[in-house]
Design a protein around this motif. Structure first.
Motif, short mmCIF file in Angstrom:
data_model
loop_
_atom_site.label_atom_id
_atom_site.label_comp_id
_atom_site.label_asym_id
_atom_site.label_seq_id
_atom_site.Cartn_x
_atom_site.Cartn_y
_atom_site.Cartn_z
N LEU A 18 1.35 -0.85 0.15
CA LEU A 18 -0.09 -0.32 0.20
C LEU A 18 0.96 0.95 -0.49
O LEU A 18 1.74 1.85 1.05
N LEU A 78 -7.22 4.71 -1.20
CA LEU A 78 -7.92 4.66 -0.84
C LEU A 78 -8.74 4.61 0.37
O LEU A 78 -9.66 4.48 0.66
N GLY A 79 -7.77 5.17 1.69
CA GLY A 79 -8.23 5.40 3.06
C GLY A 79 -8.82 6.78 3.28
O GLY A 79 -9.23 6.40 4.38
N THR A 112 -11.02 1.73 8.02
CA THR A 112 -10.48 1.54 5.84
C THR A 112 -8.98 1.61 6.29
O THR A 112 -8.99 0.52 4.79
N GLN A 128 -8.72 -2.33 6.24
CA GLN A 128 -9.06 -3.11 5.27
C GLN A 128 -7.72 -3.00 3.83
O GLN A 128 -7.81 -4.22 3.60
N ALA A 129 -7.81 -2.06 3.73
CA ALA A 129 -6.79 -1.55 2.45
C ALA A 129 -5.23 -1.93 2.55
O ALA A 129 -5.15 -2.66 1.91
N LYS A 149 -8.30 -6.63 -3.37
CA LYS A 149 -9.40 -4.97 -4.10
C LYS A 149 -9.80 -5.12 -2.03
O LYS A 149 -11.07 -6.11 -1.66
N PRO A 150 -9.96 -4.01 -2.11
CA PRO A 150 -10.63 -3.52 -0.09
C PRO A 150 -11.73 -4.76 -0.58
O PRO A 150 -12.74 -5.13 1.12
#
Length: 753
Positions: free
Chosen positions: A31, A39-40, A400, A403-404, A413-414
């Motif tokens: 990440l 993403l987050g 978030t 999870q990512a 994928k998340p």
């Protein structure tokens, strides 16, 4: 943790918007920094207008000129369930690790719904779009923002649900909605007929969701502002509450880690044979850790076999090229830096410091050690990886992000990662790491086992020793302060230098929290102090091979101590009463004065006669937009302070649940006392952390907790943060009392043994 979001803009910084996506370092979950934000943090934590009232959009279509549809976080169906018996279950997007949101947030919904509180329940939400904070665009807890940021959102959820129930009742009762009222979980007609929410629920959820709703005036509140018992109190006090560490799944394996003795170390070679000889131990895996390090994962059919095997496994470490921090050498480095020009945060005229004739001078050095979080429940995470999907159970502050990060490790994928939020036994910031370190470790083990064709969930458990030695500490700091004053309370010049590692540099938060080379989490409490002193503030951010993170109340843990003890010293140098001096300085800050005056009045300061050998100590400090003032009674025994009583004045605007406020202040105050106890320090020698558990890393226990009288300043204004604000003022209040008793100024935490 720090309310980082006060620094955030409504756009991605140019440097981030233009930068290419960077790959993650090996073993860090795949990440990258830009991907993390995308993403987050959804467009850089952009802060848009609070949802609600006239600003709310309707549920209409998206044709030109048509209102926008409601967002997921505005939909009652994501947050409220009503069964046939009228039980209302409120799902909340936060973790509860003791701060009480499992009660306070349902109170907001129930108030606007006019629900029967005896029938209200609560559930923690999984990671999901609807549960991302509407202000911060990330599902998280931190910065004492749970109530502050959810105040309008959750009330609107309740108001929308009430409107839908009334609409359904109007049809069934053949009565105009405007003539209906709600009370205690029922819709009532003018002639007294009523329908319970349970009977109306199915029809109500079929009604259109109103775009805009009217919220109650505070004068109409029946629940908010009243002391309410916590919904989880019975389960927790009786031992029936399940935490993440209690989770048991069929076929589950337990994992205990062997981490390098020095941060960043790597496994050179290992002999697993002695460990594998322990009954129940199945395998020993080498896995990547954060920062390019590697470690060993011992997989067993239970915790005790895994822990026993860890004592037997033989491993040699490659520590080449790894900095070995030494606390004594680090302190000498910090002292040298404090005398050199640093990054200017605030500028002010310091000529008076060298003026002739020389004014009265105070020159002071303050030191603060690394601090570990050590929540009661050790860090843990359970992961079940099935190749194309994964399920995670973890007490996460950053759902978030976690999870990512798991998705990055597993190549998913998340949305292929289902993350269940577990009730956690404390956190204090440790469960909110940008690297998701222990969660990523669990994912790495699950990945390795899946690659070897081994199925089933794995539960990662960090022991207390792993936690104490595992890093992500409150950084160590040194303050050097020079003050020129007129011996009457007037400050002529104030030069202030802070030296310490940055929490956010090198993380995705740097774009928002580091300005002109200075990390705002280190200067909070000085840079925006309510005291009108002409402070010239500089910082140094030396790098060190020690992972650091926010710790309950973050920078305020040290800045409040410096500011409040120096204010007290200035008052006594001018032969002024410390309370009167503070009142003079804070004349333009009504909330500070209200909290201070309330604590002083309720304590009897200046009026009551203290027992022989006791003295008052006072401190008042604002953090997270809340002001907390303490008046303490202290005596000395064997050279150490004895805290007999604490009177607290709190200004947090409207107190949603005064009982929760009381618990928050009590818990925060005791944690703040913990900073003063001899042995409350993380130290390093030759790169290794010297402490390992509570026998050599001091935490407060019941005998350290004094009687606390809590008083809240009445207010109808929207609530401010409360979870961390009770920590900062207690240590300086005690130190000020010690100075009154002994004439000595203690300038370091913890206090001397």
């Amino acid at each position: 943790m720090r309310p980082m979001f006060q620094y955030l803009s409504g756009e991605l910084p140019a440097a981030l918007a233009e930068a290419p996506e960077s790959p993650a370092a090996p073993g860090e979950g795949g990440l990258g920094r830009r991907v993390f934000l995308k993403l987050g943090l959804a467009a850089g934590f952009a802060l848009y207008a609070a949802p609600g009232g006239a600003q709310d959009a309707s549920v209409g279509g998206s044709a030109p000129g048509a209102p926008e549809p409601l967002k997921p976080f505005q939909q009652p169906s994501a947050f409220v369930a009503i069964d046939a018996d009228g039980i209302v279950t409120v799902t909340i997007g936060k973790i509860d690790f003791g701060q009480g949101v499992q009660t306070a947030l349902p109170m907001l919904v129930a108030e606007e719904m006019d629900a029967d509180w005896s029938k209200v329940r609560c559930e923690l939400a999984p990671a999901g779009e609807a549960y991302k904070d509407p202000f911060f665009h990330i599902q998280m807890v931190g910065g004492s923002t749970s109530i502050k940021a959810s105040w309008q959102q959750y009330r609107e959820i309740g108001a929308r649900m009430r409107a839908m129930l009334v609409a359904a009742a109007a049809k069934q009762l053949n009565t105009p909605a405007a003539q209906l009222r709600t009370e205690s979980g029922s819709v009532v007609t003018p002639d007294g007929r009523r329908l319970g929410y349970g009977a109306l629920a199915q029809a109500a959820f079929a009604e259109p969701v109103p775009a805009s709703v009217a919220l109650k005036d505070p004068s109409q509140f029946k629940l908010i502002g009243k002391p309410v018992n916590r919904l989880d109190a019975r389960a927790k006090s009786s031992g029936r509450q399940d935490f993440g560490i209690d989770l048991q799944l069929p076929g589950q394996r337990t994992v205990v880690m062997v981490h390098p003795p020095v941060f960043g170390g790597r496994v050179a070679r290992f002999d697993a044979a002695p460990a594998l000889a322990v009954p129940g131990v199945e395998e020993v895996l080498q896995v990547p850790l954060s920062g390019g390090a590697t470690g060993l994962a011992i997989v067993a059919n239970g915790f005790w076999p895994a822990r026993k095997a860890r004592e037997l496994v033989k491993v040699e470490w490659d520590l080449s090229g790894v900095e070995r921090v030494d606390s004594a050498a680090q302190l000498a480095q910090f002292r040298a830096l404090a005398r050199q020009p640093g990054v200017a945060v605030q500028r002010a005229d310091t000529a008076a410091l060298t003026a002739k004739p020389a004014p009265a001078l105070i020159t002071a050095e303050f030191t603060f050690p690394y601090l570990a979080h050590t929540p009661m429940e050790p860090l843990n995470c359970t992961i079940d990886f099935r190749g194309d999907r994964c399920t995670v159970w973890v007490g996460s502050q950053f759902q978030t992000v976690d999870q990512a990060q798991v998705a990055g490790v597993l190549g998913l994928k998340p949305e292929q990662v289902t993350l269940h939020t577990m009730t956690a036994g404390g956190g204090f910031g440790r469960r909110a790491t940008p690297t998701s370190d222990y969660v990523v470790e669990a994912a790495q083990v699950a990945k390795a086992r899946h690659a070897a064709g081994k199925a089933g969930p794995v539960k990662m458990i960090w022991t207390r020793e792993d936690d104490v030695r595992g890093g992500y500490y409150r950084p160590t700091h040194l303050h050097r302060v020079e003050i020129a004053h007129d011996r009457q309370g007037g400050v002529l010049a104030w030069k202030h230098v802070i030296v310490g590692q940055s929490i956010t540099m090198g993380t995705p938060f740097a774009d928002f929290m580091v300005k002109n080379g200075a990390d705002a989490t280190m200067t909070e409490g000085v840079a925006e102090s309510a005291y009108p002193f002409p402070i010239a503030l500089e910082v140094h951010h030396p790098k060190a091979n020690v992972p650091v993170l926010w710790w309950r109340s973050v920078g305020h843990t040290h800045t409040a101590f410096v500011m409040e003890t120096l204010v007290d010293e200035l008052a006594r140098a001018g032969k002024l009463d410390p309370v009167a001096y503070r009142r003079q300085l804070l004349a333009k800050h009504a909330r500070h004065l209200a909290a201070l005056d309330l604590a002083v009045a309720k304590s009897g300061y200046g009026k009551a006669t203290l027992a022989k050998g006791r003295a008052w100590g006072v401190a008042v400090h604002e953090s997270f937009n809340t002001v907390v003032a303490y008046v303490v009674e202290v005596s000395m025994k064997g050279g150490r302070p004895v805290l007999h009583r604490v009177t607290a004045g709190v200004h947090c605007n409207l107190a949603v649940n005064p009982r929760t406020i009381e618990a928050q202040v009590q818990g925060a105050l005791v944690m703040g006392i913990g900073m003063t106890l001899p042995g409350a320090a993380i130290t390093l020698k030759n790169g290794e952390v010297e402490q390992s558990n509570w026998h050599d890393y001091r935490v407060p226990i019941h005998v350290d907790a004094p009687p606390v009288d809590l008083h809240i300043v009445p207010s109808a204004d929207p609530p401010t943060g409360m979870g961390e604000c009770g920590v900062p003022p207690i240590a300086p209040a005690i130190a000020n009392a010690v100075a009154a008793l002994t004439g000595k100024r203690w300038r370091s935490l913890p206090f001397p043994a």
